[in-house]
Design an enzyme around this catalytic site. Structure first.
Site, PDB file in Angstrom:
ATOM      1  NE  ARG A   1      -4.119   1.775   2.144  1.00  0.00           N
ATOM      2  CZ  ARG A   1      -4.141   2.846   3.056  1.00  0.00           C
ATOM      3  NH1 ARG A   1      -3.504   3.136   4.140  1.00  0.00           N
ATOM      4  NH2 ARG A   1      -5.308   3.696   3.025  1.00  0.00           N
TER       5      ARG A   1
ATOM      6  CB  ILE B   1      -5.686   5.868  -0.862  1.00  0.00           C
ATOM      7  CG1 ILE B   1      -5.343   4.370  -0.908  1.00  0.00           C
ATOM      8  CG2 ILE B   1      -4.815   6.265   0.523  1.00  0.00           C
ATOM      9  CD1 ILE B   1      -4.157   3.765  -1.048  1.00  0.00           C
ATOM     10  CB  SER B   2     -10.577   3.329   0.409  1.00  0.00           C
ATOM     11  OG  SER B   2     -11.402   3.976  -0.624  1.00  0.00           O
ATOM     12  CD  GLN B   3     -11.153   3.082   7.728  1.00  0.00           C
ATOM     13  OE1 GLN B   3     -12.217   3.601   7.309  1.00  0.00           O
ATOM     14  NE2 GLN B   3     -10.989   2.449   9.168  1.00  0.00           N
ATOM     15  N   PRO B   4      -7.883   0.914   4.764  1.00  0.00           N
ATOM     16  CG  PRO B   4      -5.689   0.163   5.134  1.00  0.00           C
ATOM     17  CD  PRO B   4      -6.742   1.646   5.403  1.00  0.00           C
TER      18      PRO B   4
END
Ligand code: SAH
Length: 227
Positions: free
Chosen positions: A48, A74-77
Site C-alpha cells: 500500500r 485512498i480508502s481506509q484498508p
C-alpha cells in the site's frame, strides 16, 4: 543533505513498511471483523505504501484513508477489505469486476491480486496516469479507462462484481444494469456527510436484494472528466 536525512528513506523502507508493520494491520482488520483469508492475504501482499506519496509512506499501514491529491483519498484498508470481502460472500465466485473510481489504484490492485479480471474507470486523468504506472511497475493486469464511471463500461459488461468507490445519493441505474445475474455490487450511498455501504445482489432471475453493511465516508461521485 545531512547523513541523517539521507538515511530517512531507507528507515522508512525497512521500518514503517516492513512485513511486521503490515502483519499488524492484518491483525487489526481481523479484530475489526474481516474474515476472508484470501482478502487478508491480498492486503498483506499488495504494498500500500507504493500507492501514496513517498511523504506518506510511513503511514500507509495504518487503518486510515490518506490524501492522494486532487482532493481525493485512498480508502481506509478496513473499507477496502469489507467491500472486497462482500464480493465473495454467499458462495459468489466473481471473475470479472468493474471498479468506478480508480484513485490511487490500490483497490484495483487488491482485486487483481485476488485473480479477478479488473476493469477500472477514473474521471481525473492525472490520478489515472499515476495508477497505471503503479499497475505496470507491479506487473498487475488491470484494464483502465479515463471516463465518467457513472456510465460504467457497457462494451465490457456484464460484470460479476461492481465496486463503486465514490459516494452518490442513490445507486446508479447504468451500473446496476451492467451487473450479471448472480452478481454483487457494493457502493456507498448517501450525502457528503456520510453514507451507508450498500451491497446489492442480483439473483439468477434478475431479482435484486439490497442490504446495508456499514457506515462509511467517501468522496463524492462527480460527473464529467478532468485532465
Ligand atoms: N478506489 C480508490 C479510491 C479513490 S477515491 C483507491 O483505492 O484509491 C474515489 C475516486 O473516485 C477518486 O479518484 C475520484 O476522482 C473518482 N471518481 C469520482 N467520481 C467519479 C466518476 N463519475 N467516474 C470515475 N471516477 C470517479
Amino acid at each position: 543533505m545531512t547523513a541523517r536525512m539521507r538515511l530517512q528513506p531507507e528507515a522508512i523502507g525497512m521500518g514503517m513498511t516492513s512485513q511486521r508493520v503490515r502483519d499488524r494491520l492484518i491483525e487489526r482488520l481481523r479484530e475489526q471483523g474481516i474474515r476472508d483469508e484470501r482478502v487478508l492475504n491480498a492486503i498483506r501482499t499488495v504494498p500500500r505504501h507504493l500507492f501514496v506519496d513517498e511523504a506518506l509512506a510511513a503511514r500507509a499501514y495504518e487503518d486510515n484513508a490518506l490524501p492522494i491529491g486532487h482532493g481525493q483519498t485512498i480508502s481506509q484498508p478496513w473499507v477496502v477489505a469489507r467491500m472486497t470481502e462482500a464480493l465473495f460472500e454467499d458462495g459468489a465466485q466473481p471473475k470479472k469486476v468493474l471498479e468506478v473510481g480508480t484513485g490511487s489504484g490500490y483497490q484495483a490492485a487488491i482485486l487483481a491480486a485476488l485473480g479477478l479480471e479488473v476493469h477500472t474507470v477514473e474521471r481525473i486523468g492525472d490520478l489515472l496516469r499515476t495508477a497505471r504506472k503503479r499497475f505496470r511497475n507491479l506487473g498487475l493486469n488491470v484494464r483502465s479507462k479515463h471516463d465518467d464511471g457513472r456510465i460504467g463500461w457497457p462494451e465490457n459488461g456484464p460484470f460479476d462484481a461492481i465496486v463503486v468507490t465514490a459516494a452518490a445519493p442513490a445507486l446508479v441505474d447504468a451500473l446496476t444494469e451492467q451487473l450479471a445475474p448472480g452478481g454483487t455490487l457494493v457502493a456507498p450511498v448517501g450525502g457528503s456527510g456520510g453514507q451507508s455501504l450498500v451491497k446489492l445482489r442480483k439473483d439468477a432471475d434478475g431479482a435484486i436484494e439490497r442490504i446495508e453493511l456499514a457506515s462509511v465516508v467517501f468522496v463524492p461521485l462527480l460527473s464529467g472528466m478532468v485532465d
